[in-house]
Enzyme design. Structure first.
Site, PDB file in Angstrom:
ATOM      1  N   LYS A 165      73.054 -14.641 -25.570  1.00  0.00           N
ATOM      2  CA  LYS A 165      72.530 -15.624 -26.530  1.00  0.00           C
ATOM      3  C   LYS A 165      72.475 -14.975 -27.911  1.00  0.00           C
ATOM      4  CE  LYS A 165      70.102 -19.072 -28.363  1.00  0.00           C
ATOM      5  NZ  LYS A 165      70.779 -20.350 -28.674  1.00  0.00           N
ATOM      6  N   CYS A 178      75.922 -21.423 -36.704  1.00  0.00           N
ATOM      7  CA  CYS A 178      74.805 -22.117 -36.058  1.00  0.00           C
ATOM      8  C   CYS A 178      74.437 -23.366 -36.860  1.00  0.00           C
ATOM      9  CB  CYS A 178      73.585 -21.218 -35.932  1.00  0.00           C
ATOM     10  SG  CYS A 178      72.191 -22.130 -35.237  1.00  0.00           S
TER      11      CYS A 178
HETATM   12  C1  DHB Z   1      72.070 -22.454 -31.699  1.00  0.00           C
HETATM   13  C2  DHB Z   1      73.122 -23.316 -31.617  1.00  0.00           C
HETATM   14  C3  DHB Z   1      74.383 -22.881 -31.962  1.00  0.00           C
HETATM   15  O1  DHB Z   1      75.458 -23.693 -31.901  1.00  0.00           O
HETATM   16  C4  DHB Z   1      74.558 -21.569 -32.359  1.00  0.00           C
HETATM   17  O2  DHB Z   1      75.763 -21.162 -32.687  1.00  0.00           O
HETATM   18  C5  DHB Z   1      73.487 -20.692 -32.418  1.00  0.00           C
HETATM   19  C6  DHB Z   1      72.243 -21.147 -32.086  1.00  0.00           C
HETATM   20  C7  DHB Z   1      70.740 -22.921 -31.365  1.00  0.00           C
HETATM   21  O3  DHB Z   1      70.405 -24.052 -31.703  1.00  0.00           O
HETATM   22  O4  DHB Z   1      69.979 -22.135 -30.768  1.00  0.00           O
END
Ligand code: DHB
Length: 309
Positions: free
Chosen positions: A43, A128
């Site tokens: 993540k 993001c």
């Molecule tokens: C999140 C969503 C994304 O598409 C990303 O690249 C990084 C974080 C999120 O909302 O946590």
């Protein structure tokens, strides 16, 4: 049959998770390590732990998903400990995804990775879409160039960037011109299509809570956009910059299409969220069956060889 080269690694399958799905805790990461996934990405980390946006922040949709997770993660040190303590030499490659809230935070984390014992691959997330008030870096071309210039002044480990979808061929040209100036190991196309809105007609509400219901769209809705970005960059980038194809993968046929468009590795997000890590053996079997039907013995027989009708 599914063996795939990526940098100095040989993956036994070209299929892995997309960052954000089933990779926030060490337990989830261990599930991926134990699965048929060919590689693992964490993540996206920020410097500090983040609780993320209010729930509901993820919803399954008829043809995919919408999310606004808000970078909920256990913080940089948690993931650095995990990726550094796992000696996966000769095993699955490990991608460490980082997504700083600021330019300085990205530099802080990349400096720490550079100084650490981590020998895997770093993915810098420039895309993001879910942070209120923060535009995506990769939609700001001069800023992207500035960040990459700064990073490559000190960073020497394998590094790639996660990109959002682009929708204009001139933007492919402009971004490729920037990316080709740097010793990037890879790009990853695409992140979710940002800021979609899904409506529940019966209740007349949005299906997620953050950002008035606006969120990143994944799944079947995004596959044609993902394939266009994979192939658009495959045509434009220096061949040393490999392409990770992400978006709309729910079958071996979808994996095949990404590979045909030029992807070196293919990632699974929405479908992994729905089905869990056992999806990786299903997709690998479906891909192998399709290759057999077509008479292909290896992925290199067809990678990047999409024809125009
Ligand atoms: C999140 C969503 C994304 O598409 C990303 O690249 C990084 C974080 C999120 O909302 O946590």
């Amino acid at each position: 049959m599914l063996n795939t080269q990526f940098l100095n690694y040989t993956l036994t399958s070209p299929i892995m998770n997309a960052s954000g799905v089933h990779c926030t805790t060490t337990e989830e990461l261990q599930n991926l390590a134990d699965s048929a996934a060919g590689a693992i990405v964490t993540k996206s980390a920020t410097k500090h732990f983040r609780v993320g946006n209010p729930h509901p922040r993820y919803a399954d949709l008829p043809l995919g998903s919408i999310n606004s997770t808000g970078l909920a993660n256990n913080g940089f040190d948690y993931y650095l400990d995990y990726v550094s303590s796992n000696n996966l030499e000769g095993a699955k490659p490990l991608f460490f995804s980082v997504a700083g809230m600021t330019f300085e935070e990205n530099l802080y984390m990349l400096n720490k990775i550079q100084a650490s014992s981590f020998t895997g691959i770093t993915e810098l997330n420039l895309s993001c879409p879910n942070l209120p008030g923060k535009p995506q870096i990769a939609y700001d071309f001069p800023l992207t160039e500035q960040i990459l210039t700064k990073i490559f002044s000190f960073f020497t480990k394998p590094l790639g960037v996660k990109l959002p979808p682009y929708f204009d061929l001139v933007h492919f040209d402009q971004m490729a011109k920037i990316l080709n100036q740097f010793p990037l190991a890879f790009i990853n196309s695409i992140n979710s299509i940002g800021n979609g809105l899904y409506v529940d007609t019966a209740t007349e509400t949005t299906v997620i809570k953050p950002k008035d219901g606006f969120g990143g769209i994944g799944g079947a809705y995004v596959k044609p956009t993902a394939l266009a970005n994979v192939n658009g960059f495959y045509q434009r980038l220096n061949p040393q910059i490999k392409i990770i194809g992400t978006g709309g993968v729910n079958s071996g046929q979808d994996v095949f299409e990404h590979l045909l468009c030029g992807a070196q590795i293919v990632q699974v997000g929405t479908a992994l969220h729905r089905e869990g890590p056992q999806i990786f053996s299903r997709l690998a079997n479906e891909l192998a069956d399709l290759m057999e039907q077509k008479g292909y013995q290896s992925i290199e027989d067809f990678r990047g060889k999409i024809k125009t009708s």
